[in-house]
Structure formats: structure tokens, C-alpha cells
Design an enzyme around this catalytic site. Sequence first.
Site, PDB file in Angstrom:
ATOM      1  N   LYS A   1       1.924   4.986 -17.176  1.00  0.00           N
ATOM      2  CA  LYS A   1       0.610   4.424 -17.516  1.00  0.00           C
ATOM      3  C   LYS A   1      -0.479   5.406 -17.110  1.00  0.00           C
ATOM      4  O   LYS A   1      -1.137   5.261 -16.095  1.00  0.00           O
ATOM      5  CB  LYS A   1       0.404   3.084 -16.828  1.00  0.00           C
ATOM      6  CG  LYS A   1       0.977   1.927 -17.579  1.00  0.00           C
ATOM      7  CD  LYS A   1       0.459   0.639 -16.979  1.00  0.00           C
ATOM      8  CE  LYS A   1       0.691  -0.512 -17.917  1.00  0.00           C
ATOM      9  NZ  LYS A   1       0.199  -1.759 -17.364  1.00  0.00           N
TER      10      LYS A   1
ATOM     11  N   PRO B   1       0.788  -1.226   0.000  1.00  0.00           N
ATOM     12  CA  PRO B   1       0.000   0.000   0.000  1.00  0.00           C
ATOM     13  C   PRO B   1       0.827   1.286   0.000  1.00  0.00           C
ATOM     14  O   PRO B   1       0.282   2.373  -0.028  1.00  0.00           O
ATOM     15  CB  PRO B   1      -0.838  -0.117   1.271  1.00  0.00           C
ATOM     16  CG  PRO B   1      -0.039  -0.986   2.168  1.00  0.00           C
ATOM     17  CD  PRO B   1       0.688  -1.942   1.269  1.00  0.00           C
TER      18      PRO B   1
ATOM     19  N   GLY C   1       0.571  -2.219  -4.655  1.00  0.00           N
ATOM     20  CA  GLY C   1      -0.312  -3.236  -4.093  1.00  0.00           C
ATOM     21  C   GLY C   1       0.249  -4.631  -4.227  1.00  0.00           C
ATOM     22  O   GLY C   1       1.451  -4.851  -4.209  1.00  0.00           O
ATOM     23  N   ASP C   2      -0.682  -5.580  -4.369  1.00  0.00           N
ATOM     24  CA  ASP C   2      -0.330  -6.987  -4.556  1.00  0.00           C
ATOM     25  C   ASP C   2      -0.404  -7.274  -6.059  1.00  0.00           C
ATOM     26  O   ASP C   2      -1.482  -7.225  -6.631  1.00  0.00           O
ATOM     27  CB  ASP C   2      -1.321  -7.864  -3.798  1.00  0.00           C
ATOM     28  CG  ASP C   2      -1.025  -9.342  -3.898  1.00  0.00           C
ATOM     29  OD1 ASP C   2      -0.277  -9.752  -4.814  1.00  0.00           O
ATOM     30  OD2 ASP C   2      -1.560 -10.096  -3.075  1.00  0.00           O
TER      31      ASP C   2
ATOM     32  N   ASP D   1       5.755   1.152 -11.447  1.00  0.00           N
ATOM     33  CA  ASP D   1       4.496   1.850 -11.711  1.00  0.00           C
ATOM     34  C   ASP D   1       4.613   3.303 -11.263  1.00  0.00           C
ATOM     35  O   ASP D   1       5.269   3.584 -10.252  1.00  0.00           O
ATOM     36  CB  ASP D   1       3.352   1.203 -10.932  1.00  0.00           C
ATOM     37  CG  ASP D   1       2.793  -0.033 -11.589  1.00  0.00           C
ATOM     38  OD1 ASP D   1       3.184  -0.333 -12.727  1.00  0.00           O
ATOM     39  OD2 ASP D   1       1.962  -0.708 -10.954  1.00  0.00           O
TER      40      ASP D   1
END
Length: 106
Positions: free
Chosen positions: A70, A26, A102-103, A50
Site C-alpha cells: 500500500k 507500535p 497499530g490498533d 501491512d
Amino acid sequence: ERAPARSRPPSALPNGGRVTLVGAGPGSPDLLTVAAHRIITDPDNLLIVDRLVSDEILGLIGGEYKVANKNPGCQGAAQKEIYEWCLEGLREGRHVVRLKIGDPFV
């Protein structure tokens, strides 16, 4: 004669290149797994990150990293860019780490 079938791909290419998918959780460095922290801080790794990964996590990166742009409406071009960066790192025999928020398996 046929070569025996493999049930799993090799863990690395003959030149040593490999890709690992890592989740940044997170956003808090305190919530990273020990394995994720070790991989992120390794100065020999090339991280493809990311754009939403937190600044705190980015501050832990020990080596080279590239941020994927992105943005809405640009996903196709960004995905192509990510692919090219990964391929370039693999050709150089590097450990390429795709760091996602995140995951990454959800």
C-alpha cells in the site's frame, strides 16, 4: 418458511476458513497481546501484513505471509490484492489473519 435471522455472522465458513483482524501495535513484540502473539506465531495461519509492520514483528510469524504494497497512489490496486489473497485463503479453508500496524479498530 423463513430461516431464523442471525444477529452475528458465523465464526467460520463450512470449510473452516475464517478471517481475524489483528493489530501489531507500535512495532515492539513486547507490546503484542497474548492473543495476537498466539495468532501470529501459528504456522497454519496465512497472514496478510501491512508493509509498515516492523521487522521484529515479521520475525515472529510462524507460517506463510504476504505483504500488502500500500504505497501512495497504489492503494486501490493494493486493496484489491489484499482482497484476492484473503478470498484465496478462505477458499482453501485457512485461517486468514489481516495484520495491521497499530490498533486496527482506530
